[in-house]
Each structure stands twice: as structure tokens, then as C-alpha cells.
Design a protein around this motif. Sequence first.
Motif, PDB file in Angstrom:
ATOM      1  N   THR A  35       3.539  -4.521  -3.651  1.00 59.50           N
ATOM      2  CA  THR A  35       3.884  -3.342  -2.858  1.00 59.50           C
ATOM      3  C   THR A  35       4.182  -2.140  -3.748  1.00 59.50           C
ATOM      4  O   THR A  35       4.496  -2.290  -4.934  1.00 59.50           O
ATOM      5  CB  THR A  35       5.114  -3.609  -1.963  1.00 59.50           C
ATOM      6  OG1 THR A  35       6.253  -3.897  -2.787  1.00 59.50           O
ATOM      7  CG2 THR A  35       4.857  -4.772  -1.018  1.00 59.50           C
ATOM      8  N   ILE A  82      -6.125   6.152  -1.248  1.00 55.35           N
ATOM      9  CA  ILE A  82      -6.571   4.766  -1.426  1.00 55.35           C
ATOM     10  C   ILE A  82      -7.994   4.730  -1.967  1.00 55.35           C
ATOM     11  O   ILE A  82      -8.312   3.973  -2.902  1.00 55.35           O
ATOM     12  CB  ILE A  82      -6.481   3.989  -0.095  1.00 55.35           C
ATOM     13  CG1 ILE A  82      -5.026   3.891   0.386  1.00 55.35           C
ATOM     14  CG2 ILE A  82      -7.104   2.601  -0.226  1.00 55.35           C
ATOM     15  CD1 ILE A  82      -4.111   3.142  -0.545  1.00 55.35           C
ATOM     16  N   THR A 109      -8.962   3.404  -5.614  1.00 55.51           N
ATOM     17  CA  THR A 109      -9.868   2.247  -5.693  1.00 55.51           C
ATOM     18  C   THR A 109     -11.033   2.545  -6.634  1.00 55.51           C
ATOM     19  O   THR A 109     -11.429   1.692  -7.444  1.00 55.51           O
ATOM     20  CB  THR A 109     -10.398   1.899  -4.288  1.00 55.51           C
ATOM     21  OG1 THR A 109      -9.290   1.581  -3.432  1.00 55.51           O
ATOM     22  CG2 THR A 109     -11.333   0.698  -4.347  1.00 55.51           C
ATOM     23  N   ILE A 130      -8.325  -1.483   5.719  1.00 51.22           N
ATOM     24  CA  ILE A 130      -7.149  -0.613   5.650  1.00 51.22           C
ATOM     25  C   ILE A 130      -6.548  -0.505   7.051  1.00 51.22           C
ATOM     26  O   ILE A 130      -7.259  -0.201   8.013  1.00 51.22           O
ATOM     27  CB  ILE A 130      -7.517   0.799   5.145  1.00 51.22           C
ATOM     28  CG1 ILE A 130      -8.144   0.730   3.752  1.00 51.22           C
ATOM     29  CG2 ILE A 130      -6.296   1.699   5.127  1.00 51.22           C
ATOM     30  CD1 ILE A 130      -8.635   2.080   3.242  1.00 51.22           C
ATOM     31  N   THR A 189      -7.143  -6.275   0.731  1.00 50.63           N
ATOM     32  CA  THR A 189      -6.620  -5.792   2.011  1.00 50.63           C
ATOM     33  C   THR A 189      -5.449  -4.863   1.715  1.00 50.63           C
ATOM     34  O   THR A 189      -4.578  -5.185   0.906  1.00 50.63           O
ATOM     35  CB  THR A 189      -6.140  -6.964   2.893  1.00 50.63           C
ATOM     36  OG1 THR A 189      -7.213  -7.877   3.102  1.00 50.63           O
ATOM     37  CG2 THR A 189      -5.639  -6.459   4.238  1.00 50.63           C
ATOM     38  N   ILE A 190      -5.429  -3.712   2.387  1.00 48.99           N
ATOM     39  CA  ILE A 190      -4.357  -2.739   2.167  1.00 48.99           C
ATOM     40  C   ILE A 190      -3.737  -2.378   3.514  1.00 48.99           C
ATOM     41  O   ILE A 190      -4.443  -2.049   4.471  1.00 48.99           O
ATOM     42  CB  ILE A 190      -4.884  -1.471   1.472  1.00 48.99           C
ATOM     43  CG1 ILE A 190      -5.438  -1.834   0.083  1.00 48.99           C
ATOM     44  CG2 ILE A 190      -3.781  -0.425   1.333  1.00 48.99           C
ATOM     45  CD1 ILE A 190      -6.043  -0.668  -0.660  1.00 48.99           C
ATOM     46  N   THR A 191      -2.400  -2.476   3.579  1.00 53.70           N
ATOM     47  CA  THR A 191      -1.678  -2.117   4.798  1.00 53.70           C
ATOM     48  C   THR A 191      -0.570  -1.132   4.447  1.00 53.70           C
ATOM     49  O   THR A 191      -0.089  -1.101   3.310  1.00 53.70           O
ATOM     50  CB  THR A 191      -1.058  -3.355   5.464  1.00 53.70           C
ATOM     51  OG1 THR A 191      -0.069  -3.924   4.587  1.00 53.70           O
ATOM     52  CG2 THR A 191      -2.124  -4.401   5.768  1.00 53.70           C
ATOM     53  N   VAL A 221       3.295   0.721   0.898  1.00 52.74           N
ATOM     54  CA  VAL A 221       1.913   0.249   0.822  1.00 52.74           C
ATOM     55  C   VAL A 221       1.922  -1.180   0.285  1.00 52.74           C
ATOM     56  O   VAL A 221       2.496  -1.445  -0.772  1.00 52.74           O
ATOM     57  CB  VAL A 221       1.069   1.150  -0.098  1.00 52.74           C
ATOM     58  CG1 VAL A 221      -0.361   0.635  -0.194  1.00 52.74           C
ATOM     59  CG2 VAL A 221       1.085   2.591   0.404  1.00 52.74           C
ATOM     60  N   ILE A 248      -0.495  -4.404  -0.853  1.00 55.58           N
ATOM     61  CA  ILE A 248      -1.848  -4.669  -1.348  1.00 55.58           C
ATOM     62  C   ILE A 248      -2.033  -6.176  -1.492  1.00 55.58           C
ATOM     63  O   ILE A 248      -1.305  -6.836  -2.232  1.00 55.58           O
ATOM     64  CB  ILE A 248      -2.076  -3.983  -2.709  1.00 55.58           C
ATOM     65  CG1 ILE A 248      -1.790  -2.481  -2.603  1.00 55.58           C
ATOM     66  CG2 ILE A 248      -3.494  -4.222  -3.204  1.00 55.58           C
ATOM     67  CD1 ILE A 248      -1.656  -1.795  -3.948  1.00 55.58           C
ATOM     68  N   THR A 302      -4.514  -8.987  -2.791  1.00 56.01           N
ATOM     69  CA  THR A 302      -5.664  -9.108  -3.690  1.00 56.01           C
ATOM     70  C   THR A 302      -5.991 -10.570  -3.952  1.00 56.01           C
ATOM     71  O   THR A 302      -5.104 -11.423  -4.016  1.00 56.01           O
ATOM     72  CB  THR A 302      -5.377  -8.417  -5.036  1.00 56.01           C
ATOM     73  OG1 THR A 302      -4.149  -8.926  -5.586  1.00 56.01           O
ATOM     74  CG2 THR A 302      -5.243  -6.914  -4.856  1.00 56.01           C
ATOM     75  N   LYS A 358      -2.418  -1.215  -8.675  1.00 50.48           N
ATOM     76  CA  LYS A 358      -1.281  -0.383  -8.283  1.00 50.48           C
ATOM     77  C   LYS A 358      -1.190   0.874  -9.148  1.00 50.48           C
ATOM     78  O   LYS A 358      -0.951   1.981  -8.649  1.00 50.48           O
ATOM     79  CB  LYS A 358       0.024  -1.176  -8.391  1.00 50.48           C
ATOM     80  CG  LYS A 358       0.275  -2.149  -7.268  1.00 50.48           C
ATOM     81  CD  LYS A 358       1.520  -2.982  -7.505  1.00 50.48           C
ATOM     82  CE  LYS A 358       2.759  -2.165  -7.723  1.00 50.48           C
ATOM     83  NZ  LYS A 358       3.976  -2.980  -7.876  1.00 50.48           N
ATOM     84  N   ILE A 371      -3.713   3.422  -8.044  1.00 52.20           N
ATOM     85  CA  ILE A 371      -3.306   4.104  -6.807  1.00 52.20           C
ATOM     86  C   ILE A 371      -2.226   5.137  -7.115  1.00 52.20           C
ATOM     87  O   ILE A 371      -2.250   6.269  -6.600  1.00 52.20           O
ATOM     88  CB  ILE A 371      -2.801   3.099  -5.759  1.00 52.20           C
ATOM     89  CG1 ILE A 371      -3.898   2.099  -5.378  1.00 52.20           C
ATOM     90  CG2 ILE A 371      -2.290   3.830  -4.518  1.00 52.20           C
ATOM     91  CD1 ILE A 371      -5.079   2.696  -4.680  1.00 52.20           C
TER      92      ILE A 371
END
Length: 479
Positions: free
Chosen positions: A251, A278, A282, A402, A434-436, A446, A448, A450, A461, A464
Motif C-alpha cells: 500500500t 497510475i 506503470t 483499476i 491489480t490496483i485499488t 492505494v 497494489i 502483484t 511503488k 508510482i
Amino acid sequence: MASEAQYRNMKDLNVEEEEEYSEPVSPTGQYFNSSVLSICILGVLDSEIPINDSPTMALLKDVFLPINPRFSSLMVKDENGAKQWKKVEVKVEDHVNIPVFPPGLSPESYDNYLSDYLSKIAMERLPQSRPLWNIHIIKYPTSNAAGNLIFKLHHALGDGYSLMGALLSCLQRSENPSVPLTFPALSFAPNHESRKSNSIFRNMTNVLYSAFNTVSDFGWSVLKSSYLEDDRSLIRSGDPGVEFKPVVVSTMTFSLDHIKQMKTKLGVTINDVITGIIFFGTRLYMRGTRSNSNEHSTALVLLNTRNIGGYKSVKEMVKPDAESPWGNQFGFLHVSLHELTSVESCNPLEFVSKAQKLIQRKRNSRAVFLTGQLLEGLRKYTGPEATAKYIHSTLKNSSMTISNVIGPVERMALADHPVKSLYFMVVGVPQSLTITMVSYMGKLKVAIGTEKDYIDPQKFKTCIEDAFGLMLKAAHEIA
């Protein structure tokens, strides 16, 4: 995964009589709990104080279970083979897990134990023989919290909006429990078209443009879901069965005030800024030490299809004709990542503007609606299992997903435990990344997810964070 034998065994369980609660499982619920997909949501609350677990059972029985009958129900097949939610007697103690870690370690050591534990429960399938949720109580201090409460909820129960609404039913304002929580107002990008001439010619042009975009976006979505895979890259292994591999959940936190500054400067929404950050971060990660890092990569951006201005109470969501119904009410937008030619010469804000234009165009087309109709047609003529395979292919052929939800402005508390922060992660998805995101108390958390030993979570991270810093600097330079 639920086999036919498991479903037959479920019918032999202590299912209550027909006069008790019974509801057909929604099509999306069937897709997400099928032979090819088993998607769950991990929700993590970081507590400011050490967790006292003594009120757990009472809270689950008196507060959590009454929120929605699905929390006390199994997914079973009726005599016609249709899946139904069927209520059962819940043994809450079967759903509570309190892991034991070595005592007396440093918070940094417990960071690793928590990470490994999240990876472990992310891979575990929820038993089909009892309601599809678990909670995990972590009673060890990490560098971010004095303890953690983890909810694991099957996505068949509902989407992020529904489950956030359920979570908020258990929480109160920390400082003043009698006053309801409030949420940030939703913002929309300015519609410059509304300022232009409203002539018949312009209206006709807009209709034709929308129709072209609808056909283009829908056709592209079908091709991406059926035949066209993203390139293998540093964020997409493309390996079969990637959803069964261990994941690492990490996070990071950003200031919403800084994001709002960029939003105001660029005349876009907060979501547009976040998506641009993001995408830029990326591409920075994909660049690595290579000169060419512009493999074709697509993000699936989740779109809430409810017409809402904020969260509704659970009572309102479960009404038959609810404006914002409980369940899974969302669609996917295929959004290609903007290429990065050179870090030194690029304008970071282009990632925001290009993402904003592409997402706005796709939102304004009817492609999401047509995709929903396509899934419904597949379900009717080929069955939910075949439709689940189509959705699996949609996820597998893209590089990342996302999604985001809006959290409250004020500090929350659960059973007198102030919540320092919260985040969630979608697991069981056939992707490497996956990113939330969730907002809370002026911060954006955020998370992540992976693929372990394929994506470097710390390096990702950092990229980002670098993207955020470069964009903020570029926004401040705008006159």
C-alpha cells in the motif's frame, strides 16, 4: 471451485424451509462463483489501538449478519439447476480466524508476517459449505497500525459499492457516534460541448460521433475479450493459471489535497488524475533498464453503473426498486496505456489528459450497455459457465484492473476501535497486477496486488511515487 458434487452436498446441509429467505443469484454472482472464476474482496481496517476481540461474536451476530441475508446464506442449486441464495444457521465462530505469530518482534517484522498472511488468505478458496465470508483479526503491531481487521468477502455477495455500504453499517464516527458519516461530493469534468452552439448540425454530428464510438468501443471490447491479448511485459506474465499464484499486497498513501490541486489546474476529475498517475507510474516501471518499454498494455477500469450521488443505506439498497441496488452493478472500460517515449522529454500531464479523454469517450458511448446485453445473451443461450469463461478471458487478455471506492471524510470507529486507515484488494483475478483505491480522512490509500516473484512491489511503488511527484511539479508550473 464448486463442483456438482459440492452443490449436491450443499442441499443436504441444514437449509431452512422454503418459507425462509430465498433469492435467485444474480448473473454476475454466478459468473464470479463458477468453475473458472472465484473472485473475492479483501477489506483491511488498520486500528489505531490494540484490538480487543472479546465483542467479536456479538458484533457479528447482532450487527454484521442482519445487514443482508446473503451473509447468512449459501449459494445452492434448486431442483431446476438454477442457483439460489438459501438461508442457513450460521456458526459465526467458524468464520473467525485469529492467527498466532511469534511474540515480541518489531513492527517491521510483523509487516512481513501480515504481508505473508494476506498472500496466504488471498489464495485460499472460501468453503462453499457455509456463507461466503470470513474475518481475520491480527493482534500484532505493524509499522502502520496497532492491529488489523481483515474481511474476506466473496464478490458474488456484491461489488465494492455494496460491500462498502455494508461496512459503513458497522462503523460510526469516532468522535461523535450519533452523527452520520459524510462523504466527499462527486465531481465531474466540465462539459465544454455544452457551451458550444446547440445547432441541429452539431447535434447530428454528436449523434453520429457517439454511434461511431459505440460500434468502435464495443467491437474492440469483443476482440480484446475473445482473441487479442496484451503483450507479455514486466506487468503481465501471461502465464496460464496466474490467478492461483501467490500475490503480494502493498500500500501507499497520497494527499487528496495535492490531487485536488492537479484536478483544478487540469480541469478534470479526481479519478482522471489518479488514473493518469497510475498509467504514468506503470510505464515508468515497465521502462526499467530497457530502451523499449511500450508493449501494448490495456487496463480494465471499473465503472459503477448506478446513477448515484453517494452511498445509500443498506435498507435502501435491498428494496425491490432501489435507485442504487445491492449487488454487482458495474462495467469494464478497456483503456490502453499511453506510450512513454522518453522520461526526460515527456509531459507527465499528457497521461492525465489522454486518459481523461479516452475514459470520457468510452463512458459516453453505449459500449458498456451493449457488453451487458452480450453477456446476458451468452448466459441465456450458452449458460452462466460459458459466460464466466468469457469474463475470465476478458480479464486474462488485459494487463491490469483499476477500481476505486469513496470512503468517509471523518475518522471511523468499530466497537470503540478508531480506524487509522483502510484499503481493499480484489483477489482471484487472472492478472499479474491489480490496483485499488479508497479515500479516507483526506488521504487516498492505494493498494497494489502483484504476482509474487514476477513484479517487484517495492520498485513499482517507487515508480508510482515518482509519477505523482513529477505530475504535481508539472501542475504547479501551469500558470
